[in-house]
Design an enzyme around this catalytic site. Structure first.
Site, PDB file in Angstrom:
ATOM      1  NE  ARG A 104      16.603 -11.607  27.262  1.00 31.46           N
ATOM      2  CZ  ARG A 104      16.640 -12.302  25.838  1.00 31.46           C
ATOM      3  NH1 ARG A 104      18.307 -12.461  24.979  1.00 31.46           N
ATOM      4  NH2 ARG A 104      16.451 -14.220  25.208  1.00 31.46           N
ATOM      5  CB  THR A 108      14.112  -3.296  23.814  1.00 33.46           C
ATOM      6  OG1 THR A 108      13.703  -3.712  25.421  1.00 33.46           O
ATOM      7  CG2 THR A 108      12.559  -2.443  23.890  1.00 33.46           C
ATOM      8  CG  ASP A 200      13.414 -17.722  30.313  1.00 35.72           C
ATOM      9  OD1 ASP A 200      13.721 -18.142  31.417  1.00 35.72           O
ATOM     10  OD2 ASP A 200      13.060 -17.323  30.306  1.00 35.72           O
ATOM     11  CG  ASP A 203       9.785 -18.953  32.547  1.00 41.56           C
ATOM     12  OD1 ASP A 203       9.517 -18.089  33.719  1.00 41.56           O
ATOM     13  OD2 ASP A 203       9.636 -18.763  31.787  1.00 41.56           O
TER      14      ASP A 203
END
Ligand code: PRP
Ligand code: URA
Length: 209
Positions: A104, A108, A200, A203
């Site tokens: 991603r 944006t 995340d 991560d």
């Protein structure tokens, strides 16, 4: 419109609490995601068709059941989806595994496709797309689109945590795809993160930052 299933099994919910906890380290996070994926696979496959066979037990002949119908395929969205594949494969070891690579774009929030490698018979398979996070829905929408473009017809989506915005977006573009979740959270924040979420996922799974 597709169905949305949220698994409220106590084991799934217990483990998800520790997955969400920011103090849970990489090793434990990975193990818990693996365990929840396995438990979810048990629920997701509940409706698979079976057929009757006869088997010789050491005592007599028994009418028994085996899986029938379409073969399964697993399609993790790289990279965080990888964290759930082994858990599912513990229950479905013969499933073939394809990969769709998307990340991603942080500016944006749009997914960028960088890799697609699939079993050559995906048209005949029941596919489970796997990603821990369904946030805006862009990644799942594009991954499912990549499969349909190549002929896939039967697709389910499996995520740990989703935002309502992502669920709605997937349902609008792919109304034929049922969605299976461990939790449906409150909303997205301004950065497209799920609230309360778990941070995340990639991560935390791989120890990167
Ligand atoms: C995360 C996550 C999903 C996506 C969800 O991946 O694993 O693929 O974001 O967001 P969306 O619903 O708004 O598209 P990320 O892009 O961080 O890549 P990674 O798996 O490589 O960490
Ligand atoms: N991707 C993640 O890993 N976490 C989120 O909350 C949203 C997208």
């Amino acid at each position: 419109m597709s169905n949305v299933f949220v698994f409220d099994h106590p084991l799934i919910q217990h483990k998800l609490t520790y997955i969400r906890d920011k103090n849970t380290g990489t090793k434990e996070f990975r193990e818990l995601v693996d365990e929840v994926a396995m438990l979810m696979a048990f629920e997701i496959t509940r409706d698979l068709p079976t057929s009757d066979v006869e088997v010789e037990t050491p005592v007599t002949t028994s009418k028994s059941k085996v899986l029938a119908g379409k073969k399964l395929g697993l399609v993790p969205i790289l990279r965080a989806g990888l964290g759930m594949v082994d858990g599912v494969r513990k229950l479905i070891p013969a499933a073939k595994v394809g990969h769709v690579g998307l990340y991603r774009d942080p500016e944006t929030l749009k997914p960028v496709e960088y890799y697609v490698k699939l079993p050559n018979d995906i048209k005949e398979r029941e596919l489970i797309v796997i990603d821990p996070m369904l946030a805006t829905g862009g990644s799942a929408i594009d991954a499912i689109g990549a499969l349909k473009k190549r002929g896939a017809k039967n697709i389910r989506l499996m995520c740990l945590v989703a935002a309502p915005e992502g669920v709605k977006a997937v349902q609008e573009v792919h109304p034929d795809v049922d969605i299976y979740l461990a939790a449906l959270d409150e909303r997205l924040d301004d950065h497209g993160y799920i609230v309360p979420g778990l941070g995340d996922a990639g991560d935390r799974l791989f120890g990167t930052k």
